[in-house]
Design a protein around this motif. Structure first.
Motif, PDB file in Angstrom:
ATOM      1  N   ASN A 196       0.832  -1.211   0.000  1.00 15.48           N
ATOM      2  CA  ASN A 196       0.000   0.000   0.000  1.00 15.48           C
ATOM      3  C   ASN A 196       0.867   1.263   0.000  1.00 15.48           C
ATOM      4  O   ASN A 196       0.523   2.248  -0.659  1.00 15.48           O
ATOM      5  N   MET A 197       1.986   1.226   0.722  1.00 12.91           N
ATOM      6  CA  MET A 197       2.886   2.383   0.747  1.00 12.91           C
ATOM      7  C   MET A 197       3.500   2.609  -0.637  1.00 12.91           C
ATOM      8  O   MET A 197       3.646   3.750  -1.064  1.00 12.91           O
ATOM      9  N   VAL A 198       3.855   1.505  -1.333  1.00 12.60           N
ATOM     10  CA  VAL A 198       4.412   1.635  -2.688  1.00 12.60           C
ATOM     11  C   VAL A 198       3.372   2.288  -3.599  1.00 12.60           C
ATOM     12  O   VAL A 198       3.700   3.172  -4.401  1.00 12.60           O
ATOM     13  N   LYS A 199       2.103   1.870  -3.471  1.00 11.85           N
ATOM     14  CA  LYS A 199       1.036   2.480  -4.276  1.00 11.85           C
ATOM     15  C   LYS A 199       0.917   3.964  -3.960  1.00 11.85           C
ATOM     16  O   LYS A 199       0.761   4.792  -4.875  1.00 11.85           O
ATOM     17  N   THR A 200       0.996   4.306  -2.683  1.00 15.62           N
ATOM     18  CA  THR A 200       0.901   5.712  -2.278  1.00 15.62           C
ATOM     19  C   THR A 200       2.078   6.511  -2.836  1.00 15.62           C
ATOM     20  O   THR A 200       1.897   7.630  -3.335  1.00 15.62           O
ATOM     21  N   VAL A 201       3.270   5.951  -2.765  1.00 14.11           N
ATOM     22  CA  VAL A 201       4.462   6.621  -3.308  1.00 14.11           C
ATOM     23  C   VAL A 201       4.294   6.866  -4.799  1.00 14.11           C
ATOM     24  O   VAL A 201       4.543   7.966  -5.299  1.00 14.11           O
ATOM     25  N   ASN A 202       3.844   5.838  -5.516  1.00 14.41           N
ATOM     26  CA  ASN A 202       3.665   5.984  -6.962  1.00 14.41           C
ATOM     27  C   ASN A 202       2.585   7.008  -7.291  1.00 14.41           C
ATOM     28  O   ASN A 202       2.704   7.760  -8.260  1.00 14.41           O
ATOM     29  N   HIS A 203       1.534   7.055  -6.469  1.00 22.79           N
ATOM     30  CA  HIS A 203       0.481   8.058  -6.668  1.00 22.79           C
ATOM     31  C   HIS A 203       1.050   9.471  -6.487  1.00 22.79           C
ATOM     32  O   HIS A 203       0.770  10.368  -7.287  1.00 22.79           O
ATOM     33  N   GLU A 204       1.832   9.658  -5.432  1.00 20.02           N
ATOM     34  CA  GLU A 204       2.436  10.978  -5.191  1.00 20.02           C
ATOM     35  C   GLU A 204       3.374  11.358  -6.337  1.00 20.02           C
ATOM     36  O   GLU A 204       3.446  12.521  -6.738  1.00 20.02           O
ATOM     37  N   GLY A 205       4.078  10.376  -6.883  1.00 22.08           N
ATOM     38  CA  GLY A 205       4.945  10.631  -8.028  1.00 22.08           C
ATOM     39  C   GLY A 205       4.143  11.061  -9.240  1.00 22.08           C
ATOM     40  O   GLY A 205       4.552  11.957  -9.984  1.00 22.08           O
ATOM     41  N   GLU A 206       2.992  10.425  -9.430  1.00 22.23           N
ATOM     42  CA  GLU A 206       2.135  10.794 -10.567  1.00 22.23           C
ATOM     43  C   GLU A 206       1.601  12.219 -10.392  1.00 22.23           C
ATOM     44  O   GLU A 206       1.522  12.980 -11.359  1.00 22.23           O
ATOM     45  N   VAL A 207       1.260  12.586  -9.158  1.00 17.42           N
ATOM     46  CA  VAL A 207       0.804  13.957  -8.882  1.00 17.42           C
ATOM     47  C   VAL A 207       1.914  14.949  -9.243  1.00 17.42           C
ATOM     48  O   VAL A 207       1.658  15.993  -9.857  1.00 17.42           O
ATOM     49  N   ALA A 208       3.152  14.614  -8.890  1.00 21.84           N
ATOM     50  CA  ALA A 208       4.286  15.493  -9.216  1.00 21.84           C
ATOM     51  C   ALA A 208       4.468  15.605 -10.728  1.00 21.84           C
ATOM     52  O   ALA A 208       4.702  16.695 -11.257  1.00 21.84           O
ATOM     53  N   LYS A 209       4.325  14.485 -11.435  1.00 24.01           N
ATOM     54  CA  LYS A 209       4.478  14.512 -12.896  1.00 24.01           C
ATOM     55  C   LYS A 209       3.373  15.338 -13.552  1.00 24.01           C
ATOM     56  O   LYS A 209       3.623  16.047 -14.532  1.00 24.01           O
ATOM     57  N   VAL A 210       2.168  15.266 -13.019  1.00 22.88           N
ATOM     58  CA  VAL A 210       1.070  16.085 -13.536  1.00 22.88           C
ATOM     59  C   VAL A 210       1.406  17.564 -13.339  1.00 22.88           C
ATOM     60  O   VAL A 210       1.167  18.395 -14.229  1.00 22.88           O
ATOM     61  N   SER A 211       1.981  17.899 -12.192  1.00 29.46           N
ATOM     62  CA  SER A 211       2.384  19.285 -11.939  1.00 29.46           C
ATOM     63  C   SER A 211       3.444  19.737 -12.932  1.00 29.46           C
ATOM     64  O   SER A 211       3.415  20.877 -13.410  1.00 29.46           O
ATOM     65  N   LEU A 212       4.379  18.845 -13.252  1.00 24.13           N
ATOM     66  CA  LEU A 212       5.413  19.186 -14.233  1.00 24.13           C
ATOM     67  C   LEU A 212       4.789  19.447 -15.603  1.00 24.13           C
ATOM     68  O   LEU A 212       5.133  20.428 -16.278  1.00 24.13           O
ATOM     69  N   ARG A 213       3.867  18.569 -15.994  1.00 24.75           N
ATOM     70  CA  ARG A 213       3.220  18.752 -17.301  1.00 24.75           C
ATOM     71  C   ARG A 213       2.371  20.021 -17.324  1.00 24.75           C
ATOM     72  O   ARG A 213       2.295  20.705 -18.350  1.00 24.75           O
ATOM     73  N   SER A 214       1.753  20.332 -16.214  1.00 28.47           N
ATOM     74  CA  SER A 214       0.954  21.556 -16.124  1.00 28.47           C
ATOM     75  C   SER A 214       1.842  22.795 -16.273  1.00 28.47           C
ATOM     76  O   SER A 214       1.477  23.753 -16.965  1.00 28.47           O
ATOM     77  N   ALA A 215       3.011  22.760 -15.629  1.00 22.08           N
ATOM     78  CA  ALA A 215       3.952  23.876 -15.758  1.00 22.08           C
ATOM     79  C   ALA A 215       4.407  24.016 -17.204  1.00 22.08           C
ATOM     80  O   ALA A 215       4.533  25.132 -17.726  1.00 22.08           O
ATOM     81  N   ARG A 216       4.645  22.875 -17.879  1.00 21.88           N
ATOM     82  CA  ARG A 216       5.041  22.902 -19.291  1.00 21.88           C
ATOM     83  C   ARG A 216       3.937  23.522 -20.144  1.00 21.88           C
ATOM     84  O   ARG A 216       4.196  24.371 -20.993  1.00 21.88           O
ATOM     85  N   LYS A 217       2.695  23.120 -19.892  1.00 21.73           N
ATOM     86  CA  LYS A 217       1.564  23.645 -20.669  1.00 21.73           C
ATOM     87  C   LYS A 217       1.434  25.153 -20.479  1.00 21.73           C
ATOM     88  O   LYS A 217       1.261  25.892 -21.452  1.00 21.73           O
ATOM     89  N   ASP A 218       1.534  25.610 -19.227  1.00 21.71           N
ATOM     90  CA  ASP A 218       1.443  27.055 -18.962  1.00 21.71           C
ATOM     91  C   ASP A 218       2.549  27.813 -19.699  1.00 21.71           C
ATOM     92  O   ASP A 218       2.301  28.858 -20.308  1.00 21.71           O
ATOM     93  N   ALA A 219       3.764  27.284 -19.621  1.00 26.47           N
ATOM     94  CA  ALA A 219       4.892  27.954 -20.282  1.00 26.47           C
ATOM     95  C   ALA A 219       4.689  27.984 -21.794  1.00 26.47           C
ATOM     96  O   ALA A 219       4.879  29.031 -22.435  1.00 26.47           O
ATOM     97  N   ASN A 220       4.278  26.856 -22.370  1.00 26.28           N
ATOM     98  CA  ASN A 220       4.083  26.810 -23.823  1.00 26.28           C
ATOM     99  C   ASN A 220       2.939  27.722 -24.262  1.00 26.28           C
ATOM    100  O   ASN A 220       3.024  28.369 -25.309  1.00 26.28           O
ATOM    101  N   ASP A 221       1.870  27.808 -23.462  1.00 24.85           N
ATOM    102  CA  ASP A 221       0.765  28.723 -23.784  1.00 24.85           C
ATOM    103  C   ASP A 221       1.251  30.169 -23.778  1.00 24.85           C
ATOM    104  O   ASP A 221       0.903  30.962 -24.665  1.00 24.85           O
ATOM    105  N   ASN A 222       2.064  30.518 -22.774  1.00 19.27           N
ATOM    106  CA  ASN A 222       2.594  31.882 -22.707  1.00 19.27           C
ATOM    107  C   ASN A 222       3.544  32.172 -23.875  1.00 19.27           C
ATOM    108  O   ASN A 222       3.569  33.286 -24.392  1.00 19.27           O
ATOM    109  N   LEU A 223       4.306  31.162 -24.274  1.00 24.00           N
ATOM    110  CA  LEU A 223       5.195  31.341 -25.435  1.00 24.00           C
ATOM    111  C   LEU A 223       4.384  31.550 -26.716  1.00 24.00           C
ATOM    112  O   LEU A 223       4.757  32.365 -27.565  1.00 24.00           O
TER     113      LEU A 223
END
Length: 187
Positions: free
Chosen positions: A115-142
Motif C-alpha cells: 500500500n505504501m508503494v502504491k501511495t508513493v507511486n500516486h504521489e509521483g504521478e501527482v508530481a508529474k502532472v504538476s510538471l506537465r501543467s507547468a510545461r503547458k502554462d509555459a508553452n501557452d505563454n510562449l
C-alpha cells in the motif's frame, strides 16, 4: 522579447522546483519502517497558548532504526507532547517515562508495504502532472508571445528548453520514487 521568454522559463522552472519540493515533503511522511525525526514534522503542540511544531519545544533524535526519542526542554511539556502525538493520527503509541518520550516504530507488514508503494507511486504521478501543467502554462505563454511578435525560432528554442526541463525534473521524480520504493521494500 528575450526578457519575457526568460521570465516564462524562470516561472516554469520555479513551478517544477515546487512540485519536487512538494513530492519530497509527501514522501517523508510515508514511513518505511525506519524511524526519522521528520515523521513528527506535522505534530503540533500547544505551548503557552499557541500551536508550535513539537521540534520547537523538544529535542528529537533516533537512537536506533526503530526508535524515536523526544526530550522536552521543559518537564511540564511531556504530557502535551504525548497527547499531541496520540491525536496526530500517525499511528504511534508514545511511551512516557517522565523524562522523555520514546516511540517504537513498528515494521510494516507486507500488505502495508504494498500500500505504501502504491501511495508513493500516486504521489509521483501527482508530481508529474504538476510538471506537465507547468510545461503547458509555459508553452501557452510562449504562443501568446509568438502572436505578439516573437520570432518562431526563439519560440521553438524556448519550447525545447521547457521540454528539457520537464525531462530533467521527470528523471528526478523517477529517482526519488525508486529510492523510496527500495527503502519501503527493504526489510
Amino acid at each position: 522579447m528575450q526578457e519575457e521568454v526568460e521570465m516564462i522559463l524562470d516561472i516554469c522552472r520555479e513551478k517544477m522546483e515546487h512540485a519536487i519540493a512538494h513530492l519530497e515533503k509527501e514522501l517523508v511522511h510515508i514511513r518505511a519502517g525506519k524511524a526519522s525525526p521528520r515523521m513528527l514534522d506535522s505534530v503540533m503542540v500547544e505551548y503557552y497558548g499557541s500551536m508550535v511544531p513539537v521540534a520547537q519545544v523538544s529535542n528529537i533524535n533516533t537512537p536506533d532504526a526503530r526508535t524515536i526519542a523526544i526530550q522536552p526542554w521543559e518537564k511540564n511539556m511531556i504530557r502535551p507532547i504525548e497527547k499531541a502525538i496520540i491525536n496526530s493520527n500517525l499511528g504511534f503509541n508514545p511511551d512516557n517515562n517522565g523524562e522523555f518520550i520514546r516511540i517504537n516504530v513498528p515494521a510494516p507488514t507486507e500488505q502495508r508495504r504494498k500500500n505504501m508503494v502504491k501511495t508513493v507511486n500516486h504521489e509521483g504521478e501527482v508530481a508529474k502532472v504538476s510538471l506537465r501543467s507547468a510545461r503547458k502554462d509555459a508553452n501557452d505563454n510562449l504562443k501568446k508571445l509568438l502572436k505578439d511578435g516573437l520570432s518562431e525560432d526563439l519560440e521553438k528554442d524556448a519550447e525545447d528548453k521547457v521540454q528539457g526541463m520537464v525531462n530533467d525534473f521527470s528523471k528526478r521524480v523517477e529517482k526519488m520514487l525508486d529510492d523510496k520504493n527500495v527503502e519501503i521494500l527493504t526489510i
